[in-house]
Design an enzyme around this catalytic site. Structure first.
Site, short mmCIF file in Angstrom:
data_model
loop_
_atom_site.label_atom_id
_atom_site.label_comp_id
_atom_site.label_asym_id
_atom_site.label_seq_id
_atom_site.Cartn_x
_atom_site.Cartn_y
_atom_site.Cartn_z
N CYS A 7 -108.56 58.10 -25.18
CA CYS A 7 -108.18 58.74 -26.44
C CYS A 7 -108.35 57.70 -27.54
CB CYS A 7 -106.79 59.34 -26.41
SG CYS A 7 -105.43 58.18 -26.34
N CYS A 79 -108.69 63.55 -26.44
CA CYS A 79 -108.59 63.88 -27.87
C CYS A 79 -109.98 63.99 -28.44
CB CYS A 79 -107.75 62.86 -28.63
SG CYS A 79 -108.56 61.30 -28.98
N CYS A 86 -116.63 58.08 -28.52
CA CYS A 86 -116.69 57.34 -27.26
C CYS A 86 -118.09 56.79 -27.02
CB CYS A 86 -116.30 58.26 -26.12
SG CYS A 86 -116.28 57.45 -24.52
#
Length: 144
Positions: A7, A79, A86
């Site tokens: 997250c 999230c 990412c």
């Protein structure tokens, strides 16, 4: 089996998911990280997890870059921010999933309401990761 849960801050949702998944099966190698890690795990996350018998006191928010270059059976974002920012784990991830939850650290209102939001999200994470474990991992050939 190696699982990475991501997250943004690595202080609430990913830490709770990490705790639940590890409690379901201690043989799993579970890690969590954040794209912009906080300096510590949120004290309310620690408190509400302790209520269900899971201790996050020794957990430390870790930057996702720590895990680049490693092989993973699953990389799971919890999230939208982490899903969108990412880094690519190209070629080293068997399966990438997104299981999203509200961020309880953004709750506003009375202390009692904010704590209830942490409990609500905790319970949603427990349900979702228990389902993930039972459907994706427990009967997996990799896990055997």
């Amino acid at each position: 089996m190696r699982i990475l849960i991501l997250c943004t801050g690595n202080s609430c949702r990913s830490q709770m998911a990490h705790g639940f998944l590890q409690s379901l099966d201690p043989k799993l190698e579970v890690y969590s990280g954040g794209t912009e890690p906080a300096t510590q795990v949120n004290p309310l996350a620690i408190k509400v997890m302790k209520e269900v018998g899971i201790d996050l006191c020794s957990h430390i928010p870790t930057h996702v870059n720590t895990y680049l270059g490693q092989e993973w059976d699953y990389v799971i974002t919890v999230c939208g921010g982490a899903r969108d920012t990412c880094p690519t784990f190209a070629g080293k991830v068997r399966k990438r999933l997104h299981i999203g939850f509200d961020d309880p650290s953004h709750a506003t209102g009375t202390p009692a309401f904010i704590e209830s939001e942490f409990r609500r999200v905790r319970d949603e994470i427990k349900e979702a990761f228990t389902r993930f474990y039972l459907t994706e991992i427990k009967n997996s050939a990799i896990h055997a």
